[in-house]
Scaffold this motif. Structure first.
Motif, PDB file in Angstrom:
ATOM      1  N   PHE A 172     -47.288  14.230  10.778  1.00 10.49           N
ATOM      2  CA  PHE A 172     -47.518  14.904  12.063  1.00 10.49           C
ATOM      3  C   PHE A 172     -47.893  16.368  11.837  1.00 10.49           C
ATOM      4  O   PHE A 172     -48.721  16.923  12.563  1.00 10.49           O
ATOM      5  N   LEU A 187     -47.213   4.427  18.150  1.00 13.37           N
ATOM      6  CA  LEU A 187     -47.316   5.515  17.163  1.00 13.37           C
ATOM      7  C   LEU A 187     -48.727   6.115  17.176  1.00 13.37           C
ATOM      8  O   LEU A 187     -48.896   7.330  17.059  1.00 13.37           O
ATOM      9  N   ALA A 188     -49.743   5.244  17.344  1.00 11.01           N
ATOM     10  CA  ALA A 188     -51.120   5.755  17.430  1.00 11.01           C
ATOM     11  C   ALA A 188     -51.264   6.701  18.624  1.00 11.01           C
ATOM     12  O   ALA A 188     -51.855   7.780  18.518  1.00 11.01           O
ATOM     13  N   TRP A 189     -50.688   6.332  19.751  1.00  9.52           N
ATOM     14  CA  TRP A 189     -50.738   7.206  20.937  1.00  9.52           C
ATOM     15  C   TRP A 189     -49.942   8.488  20.710  1.00  9.52           C
ATOM     16  O   TRP A 189     -50.288   9.552  21.259  1.00  9.52           O
ATOM     17  N   MET A 190     -48.895   8.424  19.907  1.00  5.29           N
ATOM     18  CA  MET A 190     -48.132   9.642  19.599  1.00  5.29           C
ATOM     19  C   MET A 190     -48.980  10.596  18.760  1.00  5.29           C
ATOM     20  O   MET A 190     -48.994  11.809  18.999  1.00  5.29           O
ATOM     21  N   PHE A 191     -49.695  10.040  17.778  1.00  2.46           N
ATOM     22  CA  PHE A 191     -50.617  10.882  17.005  1.00  2.46           C
ATOM     23  C   PHE A 191     -51.756  11.392  17.895  1.00  2.46           C
ATOM     24  O   PHE A 191     -52.213  12.528  17.740  1.00  2.46           O
ATOM     25  N   ALA A 192     -52.211  10.560  18.833  1.00  2.00           N
ATOM     26  CA  ALA A 192     -53.294  10.992  19.736  1.00  2.00           C
ATOM     27  C   ALA A 192     -52.826  12.142  20.617  1.00  2.00           C
ATOM     28  O   ALA A 192     -53.553  13.111  20.852  1.00  2.00           O
ATOM     29  N   LEU A 206     -55.927  -0.637  15.768  1.00  2.00           N
ATOM     30  CA  LEU A 206     -55.273   0.682  15.738  1.00  2.00           C
ATOM     31  C   LEU A 206     -56.302   1.800  15.751  1.00  2.00           C
ATOM     32  O   LEU A 206     -57.406   1.637  15.243  1.00  2.00           O
ATOM     33  N   PHE A 207     -55.903   2.945  16.297  1.00  2.00           N
ATOM     34  CA  PHE A 207     -56.714   4.157  16.177  1.00  2.00           C
ATOM     35  C   PHE A 207     -55.821   5.275  15.664  1.00  2.00           C
ATOM     36  O   PHE A 207     -54.638   5.058  15.450  1.00  2.00           O
ATOM     37  N   GLU A 208     -56.386   6.449  15.463  1.00  2.00           N
ATOM     38  CA  GLU A 208     -55.705   7.631  14.894  1.00  2.00           C
ATOM     39  C   GLU A 208     -55.418   7.420  13.402  1.00  2.00           C
ATOM     40  O   GLU A 208     -54.577   6.604  13.016  1.00  2.00           O
ATOM     41  N   MET A 262     -47.263  12.438  25.522  1.00  2.00           N
ATOM     42  CA  MET A 262     -48.529  12.702  26.213  1.00  2.00           C
ATOM     43  C   MET A 262     -48.291  13.485  27.506  1.00  2.00           C
ATOM     44  O   MET A 262     -49.012  14.444  27.795  1.00  2.00           O
ATOM     45  N   ARG A 275     -49.045   0.635  17.933  1.00  2.00           N
ATOM     46  CA  ARG A 275     -49.949   1.231  18.931  1.00  2.00           C
ATOM     47  C   ARG A 275     -49.297   2.435  19.591  1.00  2.00           C
ATOM     48  O   ARG A 275     -49.953   3.438  19.879  1.00  2.00           O
ATOM     49  N   ALA A 285     -51.734   7.160  12.264  1.00  2.00           N
ATOM     50  CA  ALA A 285     -51.042   5.887  12.513  1.00  2.00           C
ATOM     51  C   ALA A 285     -51.562   4.791  11.591  1.00  2.00           C
ATOM     52  O   ALA A 285     -50.794   3.945  11.111  1.00  2.00           O
TER      53      ALA A 285
END
Lengths: 216, 216
Positions: free
Chosen positions: A102, B98-103, A69-71, B167, B96, A74
């Motif tokens: 968020f 959710l991580a892209w949503m935070f990104a 995972l990143f961010e 995104m 993952r 998350a």
């Protein structure tokens, strides 16, 4: 299984706890989950092995078995879902906590980060004072709104949650700016976060990395 | 029950679809959920009734029975959890996403919003060109990283998801800047998002609000 997070080999904040691995360390300390740390150099952040974990070349990342995972938002949400203590039980309160997560990362953090960038990279520019005034105003607007919502409450929405953890960490970057002084409720909120034993343990752990490297 | 979202009474983008209610409209259209819209004036954004829904005085908000949510990221996540089609089924892929949503909201959006602010508020300043160069460079860095991760894939991580929705909407703000031209994979990704029938329906709905008010 022990998860592995990534952190800066040498944090640019010299161990003040502002790097975002602090958010994940703090969450793991809150729930009592031990973890390993892989230290990443600035060069390695740009390399393929790290980009596979985080396409934007940032820290922290989180690995646990097959999960990568990143961010920080998350990752903290995942930790809070896995363990008790960082999210309320009922689904609606949980969603509100996610909204605050968020808000911390996408609404409150950007003007604060922008202020850091101005202070760091525009100090010698002829427009420095005017720019700083503008970004300070943007930050104050958010602090004012946050203060109004907090009122006399200890935390954003009921008990301490993952949302408070992220929000407090976002606000800690303002410590040296003096901007918090005009918002005593927000300053007290940040101090409540910092006073938590789990925060203290996380802070000491990242601080030790800086101290160990300071001689080199 | 039909949820109610809030949107600007008069969107400052003049119906270009850049206001963040678009993200929620688009998500609701993707899952086929009808919704009501409460229009909010700029004055009303600052008033207590709206601040109770969103402490930062922003749109969109989302109300469904007792549930009141703010932050487009959290609202879209809620819609995606309630209905099939916007999140993968397995928990790790879901995290993952959710991580892209935070990104999208915390890593890619801030430099793009900052660029908009420079273009809007600093155009007459003596430092305009130099500032624009700096923020353009920050935006390009993110586009370059996004392009590298996308490669030849249609979407960020498997099928279209709530993360792509956020995104793409974040990136749409760059349309008029010309910055996407140097990143054909990202431009094609945005175009794929815009081509979705649900996006088109959401765009038409918010556009109709502007058109209805344009005579006034």
């Amino acid at each position: 299984m022990t998860p592995t997070i990534t952190a800066f080999e040498r944090s640019p904040d010299r161990g003040q706890g502002l790097a975002r691995d602090m958010r994940v360390r703090w969450a793991l300390e809150e729930v009592g989950q031990p973890y390993d740390v892989r230290f990443v150099s600035f060069r390695a952040l740009k390399q393929a092995a790290h980009r596979a974990r985080n396409p934007f070349g940032q820290i922290p990342t989180y690995e646990d078995g097959d999960l990568v995972l990143f961010e920080s938002g998350a990752i903290v949400f995942h930790i809070a879902q896995q363990h008790a203590g960082l999210l309320p039980d009922d689904p609606e309160s949980r969603l509100r906590a996610l909204a605050w997560m968020f808000a911390a990362t996408g609404t409150v953090d950007p003007p604060i980060m922008e202020r850091s960038m101005v202070a760091l990279f525009e100090r010698d520019k002829p427009w420095f004072e005017e720019r700083l005034r503008v970004v300070d105003e943007r930050v104050r607007k958010r602090l004012d709104e946050l203060s109004a919502r907090l009122g006399d409450a200890d935390w954003l929405d009921g008990g301490f949650s993952a949302a408070d953890l992220l929000m407090v960490h976002v606000l800690l970057r303002l410590r040296s700016s003096g901007l918090l002084d005009a918002f005593p409720r927000v300053a007290a909120y940040v101090a409540r976060g910092e006073a938590r034993p789990a925060y203290q343990r996380a802070f000491a752990a990242q601080r030790a990395v800086f101290t160990a490297h300071a001689g080199g």
